[in-house]
Enzyme design. Structure first.
Site, short mmCIF file in Angstrom:
data_model
loop_
_atom_site.label_atom_id
_atom_site.label_comp_id
_atom_site.label_asym_id
_atom_site.label_seq_id
_atom_site.Cartn_x
_atom_site.Cartn_y
_atom_site.Cartn_z
N ASP A 36 -11.47 2.85 3.86
CA ASP A 36 -11.93 1.67 3.59
C ASP A 36 -13.36 1.43 3.46
OD1 ASP A 36 -9.91 -0.60 3.94
OD2 ASP A 36 -9.40 -0.30 6.00
N LYS A 45 0.95 -1.24 -0.12
CA LYS A 45 -0.13 0.08 -0.22
C LYS A 45 0.95 1.17 0.03
CE LYS A 45 -3.78 -2.16 2.41
NZ LYS A 45 -4.41 -2.69 3.70
N GLN A 81 -5.22 -1.29 9.73
CA GLN A 81 -4.98 -2.79 8.89
C GLN A 81 -5.72 -3.80 10.11
OE1 GLN A 81 -3.68 -3.58 5.89
NE2 GLN A 81 -4.09 -5.45 5.95
N1 GUN Z 1 -6.88 -6.69 5.92
C1 GUN Z 1 -7.04 -7.31 4.68
N2 GUN Z 1 -7.67 -6.39 3.64
C2 GUN Z 1 -7.96 -5.40 4.44
C3 GUN Z 1 -8.67 -3.99 3.98
O1 GUN Z 1 -8.94 -3.97 2.63
N3 GUN Z 1 -8.72 -3.02 4.79
C4 GUN Z 1 -8.19 -3.13 5.93
N4 GUN Z 1 -8.23 -2.21 6.90
N5 GUN Z 1 -7.53 -4.29 6.61
C5 GUN Z 1 -7.42 -5.32 5.76
#
Ligand code: GUN
Length: 297
Positions: free
Chosen positions: A121, A54, A98
């Site tokens: 998100d 990311k 996350q």
């Molecule tokens: N863990 C796995 N995929 C994601 C996501 O798209 N967002 C977040 N915050 N955690 C994740």
């Protein structure tokens, strides 16, 4: 029938390029870069890979990346204090905590603390509520990416039968909502569904998001169906191999003989998630700066 492979990797690369162009335009208009803050608590290896990816893609798109890595035993109050600080930081347009979080932390409480206007998100109840009543907010990245692939492949989804397998807050429920908004006839199937193969066989569109390797078989599919596979599962390693193969929730090879189009794993839905996250962050930046969100973003 040999299904067309839906190339999510190429689609995501085009989306990132478009976001990059508009991020430069935003910087010119706002006098600052759009910014994404990512918070990682603990050492989960898969999460570390995602977070690194990311950060790298955020910078490549011409946006600012702020990474906060906290120890696994971080108290809830400390994490809430960090979220609050990011909520108030004008350089931060999007905040992503996350998941999964370590067991002692209350995920819902942490997500609820994120400002809904920075919740790129789309996990905050305010954004889930906005999606369910048709107001503009932030839509979770994976289902939005799936919709982009479907719209690109099928155009108008009106009247099509869609079956979503899986009812998570992150994928299944928002996916169903988006398909409904696009005028599809939507069924959400799950582990208690009776005659799952029979239900899936009705579908023109199948979205599989259950996390069970190769569960959906060719004979479950209606000939000509479009199949979106959200699963990413690692099989046990073959003898002598270090790592097992990555497979989706759909038995790809046999399903390719029945479907008209299908996303591969890897290279299908997976790359879309971060590309949409960057897109959501730029949308947040335009809104937070009081600027009109450009057409086509
Ligand atoms: N863990 C796995 N995929 C994601 C996501 O798209 N967002 C977040 N915050 N955690 C994740």
């Amino acid at each position: 029938m040999t299904a067309q492979r839906i190339d999510g990797k190429a689609f995501a690369a085009r989306l990132r390029e478009r976001v990059g162009e508009l991020a430069a335009q935003f910087e010119g208009q706002a006098g600052r870069k759009a910014g994404l803050a990512v918070v990682l608590v603990g050492e989960d290896p898969a999460s570390q890979v995602y977070v690194r990816s990311k950060g790298k893609q955020t910078v490549e798109a011409g946006m600012a990346s702020f990474e906060h890595r906290l120890p696994a035993d971080t108290p809830g109050e400390d994490l809430l204090a960090l979220v609050n600080q990011l909520n108030n930081d004008p350089a931060v347009d999007g905040i992503l905590v996350q998941l999964p979080l370590p067991d002692h932390l209350d995920e819902q409480a942490i997500i609820s603390a994120i400002s809904p206007d920075k919740d790129v998100d789309g996990f905050h109840v305010i954004n889930a509520g906005r999606l369910s009543v048709g107001q503009s907010g932030f839509v979770p990245c994976t289902p939005l990416g799936c919709m982009m692939l479907l719209a690109d492949r099928l155009g108008d989804l009106s009247g099509l039968e869609a079956v979503v397998i899986g009812r998570s807050n992150i994928v299944g429920k928002p996916m169903a909502q988006l398909l409904l908004d696009a005028n599809a006839t939507v069924t959400i199937a799950h582990s208690r569904t009776k005659d799952l193969p029979g239900v899936v066989r009705r579908a023109d569109i199948v979205v599989a998001a259950v996390g069970r390797p190769e569960m959906v078989k060719a004979e479950w599919l209606k000939p000509g169906a479009t199949v979106i596979d959200v699963g990413i599962n690692r099989l046990p390693p073959a003898e002598g191999a270090e790592k097992g193969r990555l497979v989706g929730d759909v038995a790809f090879d046999e399903a390719s003989n029945v479907a008209s189009a299908i996303t591969p794993v890897p290279g299908g839905v997976g790359p879309m998630t971060i590309a949409v996250l960057l897109r959501n962050t730029l949308v947040a930046a335009y809104r937070n700066a009081g600027l009109a969100v450009p057409e086509g973003l």
